[in-house]
Design a protein around this motif. Structure first.
Motif, PDB file in Angstrom:
ATOM      1  N   ASP A  12       0.841  -1.212   0.000  1.00  0.00           N
ATOM      2  CA  ASP A  12       0.000   0.000   0.000  1.00  0.00           C
ATOM      3  C   ASP A  12       0.871   1.255   0.000  1.00  0.00           C
ATOM      4  O   ASP A  12       0.601   2.211  -0.728  1.00  0.00           O
ATOM      5  CB  ASP A  12      -0.936   0.016   1.206  1.00  0.00           C
ATOM      6  CG  ASP A  12      -2.025  -1.043   1.129  1.00  0.00           C
ATOM      7  OD1 ASP A  12      -2.295  -1.560   0.019  1.00  0.00           O
ATOM      8  OD2 ASP A  12      -2.602  -1.367   2.190  1.00  0.00           O
ATOM      9  N   ARG A  15       2.524   1.745  -3.379  1.00  0.00           N
ATOM     10  CA  ARG A  15       1.562   2.233  -4.382  1.00  0.00           C
ATOM     11  C   ARG A  15       1.317   3.736  -4.215  1.00  0.00           C
ATOM     12  O   ARG A  15       1.141   4.457  -5.188  1.00  0.00           O
ATOM     13  CB  ARG A  15       0.226   1.491  -4.254  1.00  0.00           C
ATOM     14  CG  ARG A  15       0.241   0.108  -4.828  1.00  0.00           C
ATOM     15  CD  ARG A  15      -1.167  -0.515  -4.780  1.00  0.00           C
ATOM     16  NE  ARG A  15      -1.101  -1.921  -5.098  1.00  0.00           N
ATOM     17  CZ  ARG A  15      -1.075  -2.898  -4.189  1.00  0.00           C
ATOM     18  NH1 ARG A  15      -1.141  -2.627  -2.895  1.00  0.00           N
ATOM     19  NH2 ARG A  15      -1.006  -4.153  -4.565  1.00  0.00           N
ATOM     20  N   SER A  18       5.609   7.406  -4.626  1.00  0.00           N
ATOM     21  CA  SER A  18       6.518   7.134  -5.748  1.00  0.00           C
ATOM     22  C   SER A  18       7.944   7.588  -5.480  1.00  0.00           C
ATOM     23  O   SER A  18       8.834   7.338  -6.290  1.00  0.00           O
ATOM     24  CB  SER A  18       5.989   7.804  -7.012  1.00  0.00           C
ATOM     25  OG  SER A  18       5.962   9.213  -6.826  1.00  0.00           O
ATOM     26  N   ILE A  45       4.024  -3.303  -9.719  1.00  0.00           N
ATOM     27  CA  ILE A  45       3.635  -1.895  -9.580  1.00  0.00           C
ATOM     28  C   ILE A  45       4.810  -0.934  -9.680  1.00  0.00           C
ATOM     29  O   ILE A  45       4.635   0.214 -10.074  1.00  0.00           O
ATOM     30  CB  ILE A  45       2.870  -1.655  -8.259  1.00  0.00           C
ATOM     31  CG1 ILE A  45       3.679  -2.102  -7.049  1.00  0.00           C
ATOM     32  CG2 ILE A  45       1.523  -2.327  -8.284  1.00  0.00           C
ATOM     33  CD1 ILE A  45       3.051  -1.770  -5.706  1.00  0.00           C
ATOM     34  N   ARG A  46       6.002  -1.388  -9.321  1.00  0.00           N
ATOM     35  CA  ARG A  46       7.206  -0.539  -9.336  1.00  0.00           C
ATOM     36  C   ARG A  46       8.402  -1.340  -9.856  1.00  0.00           C
ATOM     37  O   ARG A  46       9.310  -1.694  -9.109  1.00  0.00           O
ATOM     38  CB  ARG A  46       7.518  -0.037  -7.926  1.00  0.00           C
ATOM     39  CG  ARG A  46       6.485   0.843  -7.250  1.00  0.00           C
ATOM     40  CD  ARG A  46       6.596   2.296  -7.648  1.00  0.00           C
ATOM     41  NE  ARG A  46       7.920   2.845  -7.486  1.00  0.00           N
ATOM     42  CZ  ARG A  46       8.429   3.319  -6.345  1.00  0.00           C
ATOM     43  NH1 ARG A  46       7.711   3.310  -5.246  1.00  0.00           N
ATOM     44  NH2 ARG A  46       9.653   3.788  -6.307  1.00  0.00           N
TER      45      ARG A  46
END
Length: 94
Positions: A12, A15, A18, A45-46
């Protein structure tokens, strides 16, 4: 530095923020996700996020039991702050 107590809260955070450049995770964790599972989820996600694993188990034991691949960044416990700082710098510079 931002901390999380388990894998889902860590995801979380990653997300939502950044500006995090490095994930430091233990290989063995409570809460239903181990370090490798967290990294696999993070890659979705990254994908550019740098990762450093740590563990009280030896690198040899971790790799030979299939918990990590050979080419990962790893720092065994116990370590001094200076060792952690040097390893973090090394990982960020690669």
């Amino acid at each position: 530095m931002v901390t999380a107590t388990a894998g889902p809260p860590a995801l979380d955070i990653l997300r939502a923020q950044s500006d995090i450049d490095l994930l430091l995770t233990d290989v063995v964790l409570p809460g239903g996700m181990n370090g490798r599972q967290i990294v696999e989820a993070v890659e979705e996600i990254r994908p550019d996020l740098k990762v450093l694993y740590t563990s009280g188990y030896s690198e040899n034991a971790i790799i030979h039991h299939g918990r990590l691949d050979r080419d990962v960044n790893f720092l065994g416990k116990p370590y001094r702050r200076t060792e952690l700082a040097a390893k973090v710098r090394e990982v960020l510079d690669t």
